[in-house]
Write an enzyme that holds these catalytic residues in place. Structure first.
Site, PDB file in Angstrom:
ATOM      1  N   SER A 136      44.441  52.707  59.343  1.00 56.61           N
ATOM      2  CA  SER A 136      43.912  51.928  60.467  1.00 56.61           C
ATOM      3  C   SER A 136      44.333  50.470  60.343  1.00 56.61           C
ATOM      4  O   SER A 136      44.503  49.943  59.233  1.00 56.61           O
ATOM      5  CB  SER A 136      42.386  52.027  60.439  1.00 56.61           C
ATOM      6  OG  SER A 136      41.805  51.027  61.240  1.00 56.61           O
ATOM      7  N   TYR A 161      33.849  51.594  55.500  1.00 53.83           N
ATOM      8  CA  TYR A 161      34.807  52.483  56.177  1.00 53.83           C
ATOM      9  C   TYR A 161      36.218  51.911  56.050  1.00 53.83           C
ATOM     10  O   TYR A 161      37.160  52.593  55.640  1.00 53.83           O
ATOM     11  CB  TYR A 161      34.433  52.645  57.658  1.00 53.83           C
ATOM     12  CG  TYR A 161      35.607  53.040  58.513  1.00 53.83           C
ATOM     13  CD1 TYR A 161      36.077  54.350  58.507  1.00 53.83           C
ATOM     14  CD2 TYR A 161      36.292  52.103  59.296  1.00 53.83           C
ATOM     15  CE1 TYR A 161      37.188  54.711  59.258  1.00 53.83           C
ATOM     16  CE2 TYR A 161      37.391  52.444  60.045  1.00 53.83           C
ATOM     17  CZ  TYR A 161      37.836  53.750  60.024  1.00 53.83           C
ATOM     18  OH  TYR A 161      38.943  54.096  60.745  1.00 53.83           O
ATOM     19  N   LYS A 165      39.980  53.062  53.869  1.00 51.89           N
ATOM     20  CA  LYS A 165      41.368  53.174  54.348  1.00 51.89           C
ATOM     21  C   LYS A 165      42.314  52.435  53.400  1.00 51.89           C
ATOM     22  O   LYS A 165      43.366  52.947  53.046  1.00 51.89           O
ATOM     23  CB  LYS A 165      41.498  52.636  55.778  1.00 51.89           C
ATOM     24  CG  LYS A 165      40.750  53.469  56.818  1.00 51.89           C
ATOM     25  CD  LYS A 165      41.315  54.878  56.914  1.00 51.89           C
ATOM     26  CE  LYS A 165      40.509  55.773  57.831  1.00 51.89           C
ATOM     27  NZ  LYS A 165      40.880  57.197  57.751  1.00 51.89           N
TER      28      LYS A 165
HETATM   29  N1  UFG Z   1      33.066  46.712  72.887  1.00 54.22           N
HETATM   30  C1  UFG Z   1      32.211  46.252  73.880  1.00 54.22           C
HETATM   31  N2  UFG Z   1      31.182  47.055  74.250  1.00 54.22           N
HETATM   32  C2  UFG Z   1      30.956  48.284  73.692  1.00 54.22           C
HETATM   33  C3  UFG Z   1      31.830  48.735  72.671  1.00 54.22           C
HETATM   34  C4  UFG Z   1      32.868  47.907  72.307  1.00 54.22           C
HETATM   35  O1  UFG Z   1      32.384  45.145  74.402  1.00 54.22           O
HETATM   36  O2  UFG Z   1      29.979  48.946  74.051  1.00 54.22           O
HETATM   37  C5  UFG Z   1      34.199  45.872  72.502  1.00 54.22           C
HETATM   38  C6  UFG Z   1      34.187  45.473  71.041  1.00 54.22           C
HETATM   39  O3  UFG Z   1      33.457  44.297  70.868  1.00 54.22           O
HETATM   40  C7  UFG Z   1      35.676  45.301  70.775  1.00 54.22           C
HETATM   41  C8  UFG Z   1      36.344  46.307  71.706  1.00 54.22           C
HETATM   42  O4  UFG Z   1      35.369  46.617  72.676  1.00 54.22           O
HETATM   43  O5  UFG Z   1      36.087  44.041  71.167  1.00 54.22           O
HETATM   44  C9  UFG Z   1      36.757  47.577  71.006  1.00 54.22           C
HETATM   45  O6  UFG Z   1      35.659  48.089  70.272  1.00 54.22           O
HETATM   46  P1  UFG Z   1      35.651  49.541  69.641  1.00 54.22           P
HETATM   47  O7  UFG Z   1      34.326  49.736  68.990  1.00 54.22           O
HETATM   48  O8  UFG Z   1      36.096  50.541  70.635  1.00 54.22           O
HETATM   49  O9  UFG Z   1      36.818  49.461  68.555  1.00 54.22           O
HETATM   50  P2  UFG Z   1      36.981  48.460  67.315  1.00 54.22           P
HETATM   51  O10 UFG Z   1      38.206  47.674  67.579  1.00 54.22           O
HETATM   52  O11 UFG Z   1      35.767  47.726  66.997  1.00 54.22           O
HETATM   53  O12 UFG Z   1      37.144  49.503  66.146  1.00 54.22           O
HETATM   54  C10 UFG Z   1      38.273  50.311  66.094  1.00 54.22           C
HETATM   55  C11 UFG Z   1      37.962  51.648  65.463  1.00 54.22           C
HETATM   56  C12 UFG Z   1      37.592  51.494  64.029  1.00 54.22           C
HETATM   57  C13 UFG Z   1      38.604  50.673  63.297  1.00 54.22           C
HETATM   58  C14 UFG Z   1      38.864  49.379  64.009  1.00 54.22           C
HETATM   59  C15 UFG Z   1      40.004  48.658  63.387  1.00 54.22           C
HETATM   60  O13 UFG Z   1      36.901  52.274  66.149  1.00 54.22           O
HETATM   61  O14 UFG Z   1      37.559  52.773  63.454  1.00 54.22           O
HETATM   62  O15 UFG Z   1      39.229  49.630  65.363  1.00 54.22           O
HETATM   63  O16 UFG Z   1      40.065  47.345  63.817  1.00 54.22           O
HETATM   64  F1  UFG Z   1      38.193  50.368  62.050  1.00 54.22           F
END
Ligand code: UFG
Length: 347
Positions: A136, A161, A165
């Site tokens: 990741s 988590y 990785k």
């Molecule tokens: N977000 C919102 N509202 C929500 C959910 C997410 O605004 O309800 C935003 C988050 O703040 C972020 C973006 O959408 O800016 C993406 O969020 P995600 O939770 O979909 O994904 P992340 O980038 O936080 O996490 C993902 C994977 C993880 C991994 C990570 C690596 O889910 O497994 O990328 O950076 F570790």
């Protein structure tokens, strides 16, 4: 008949651990579409057996399936005794909820690291040389410079988590160094989204989704009342966080290419790692805009405070993976978000 026998002989058997999961199931489809014989091993802790119907519905082939927990040494050993003709492994099976890993780190270290160690031991014992590992972009943390290349330094992980990785990447690097008959490729995914265009498989989050796209599609479907946008005061053009959202089918195809590279001995080192993204950074508000444009649906949303642990922005430099793997993400964001919505409508 002769031709058919040759075809059967040529089919290489690939183990897809975690193959009933989101990325695993899309990868199983693309492997089968490219003539591989797929065996799925999954403990079904975060996926459903019905996913096999979806894979069969798309490809016309039902992959072999074994319900097994590869983090348990005895179960793993028994599995590899049953399937003694595996030539390559794609290891997806792992726990992946960032928040849960902060609350229960031991669960994450036990599950994610034991399963990799058991698989590497089985590779040695059964002469299986090839491993593709599901890593990741979380290993980069918040990088100092964007976009991130493969030589961007890894940073201390933000969560247990993420740390699993990094640790797993290091384990693979060390093991293939000590055992040069083994080869590994780690694929560092950015944010996988969307679903197969057939809408027969897609993301199936259990409970309230943590990730943006399943939460968004469930909101539009009326299952959730409103999407919370976590922060609009970041140092980005519209103030919301930026990610590199990659279509899950494009991502699945990167695995096929990586497996072929290993099977054809085209790898340049015994351990290689690649960024798998689109190269474009997209904000949360741009995702909402693109979703509304491509589906014609409104996304009820409100701006709330920042989510703890969120990275402000990250996106990939994909030139190395494009050049070395001969792979490129092809699907547009609009088409990807439409696929996510079409999938949601089947649930
Ligand atoms: N977000 C919102 N509202 C929500 C959910 C997410 O605004 O309800 C935003 C988050 O703040 C972020 C973006 O959408 O800016 C993406 O969020 P995600 O939770 O979909 O994904 P992340 O980038 O936080 O996490 C993902 C994977 C993880 C991994 C990570 C690596 O889910 O497994 O990328 O950076 F570790």
């Amino acid at each position: 008949m002769k031709q058919r026998n040759q075809e059967i002989e040529m089919k290489k058997r690939v183990l897809v651990s975690g193959g009933t999961g989101y990325i695993g199931s899309h990868t199983a489809v693309e492997l089968q579409n490219n003539g591989f014989d797929v065996v799925i091993a999954d403990n079904l802790s975060n996926s459903k057996i019905e996913v096999l119907d979806g894979i069969e519905g798309i490809t016309g082939i039902r992959p072999l399936f074994d319900k097994v927990d590869l983090s348990r040494k005895n179960e793993c050993d028994e599995f590899f005794k049953r399937y003694d003709d595996i030539e390559a492994i794609i290891h997806f099976a792992a726990s992946k909820a960032v928040g849960e890993s902060v609350e229960n780190p031991l669960l994450y270290y036990r599950n994610n690291i034991n399963s990799l160690i058991n698989i590497l031991e089985a590779m040695k014992e059964h002469n299986i040389p090839n491993l593709v590992f599901s890593s990741s972009c979380t290993v980069y943390g918040q990088p100092n410079k964007l976009p991130v290349t493969e030589s961007t330094p890894r940073k201390e992980a933000e969560s247990p988590y993420g740390n699993t990785k990094s640790i797993c990447e290091d384990i693979i690097r060390d093991v293939v160094k000590a055992h040069p008959e083994l080869k590994g490729i780690a694929l560092r995914y950015f944010n996988p989204i969307g679903a197969h265009p057939s809408s027969k498989i897609g993301e199936l989050p259990l409970g309230v989704p943590n990730n943006l796209i399943p939460f968004l599609t469930q909101t539009v479907a009326g299952i959730r009342s409103e999407l919370s946008v976590f922060g609009n005061d970041y140092n980005t053009p519209d103030g919301s966080c930026i990610r590199d959202y990659i279509n899950v089918v494009d991502l699945a195809n990167a695995h096929v290419v990586a497996i072929e590279r290993l099977l054809q001995d085209r790898n340049k080192n015994n351990y290689e790692y690649f960024n798998v993204g689109t190269g474009s950074g997209v904000s949360v508000l741009e995702i909402i805009e693109s979703f509304e444009r491509s589906t014609g649906e409104k996304v009820p949303h409100k701006i709330v405070g920042r989510r703890a642990g969120d990275i402000e922005q990250i996106y990939a430099d994909t030139s190395f993976s494009n050049q070395e793997l001969g792979w490129k993400a092809e699907k547009s964001l609009d088409e990807t978000l439409l696929s996510a919505w079409n999938w949601q409508k089947t649930l």
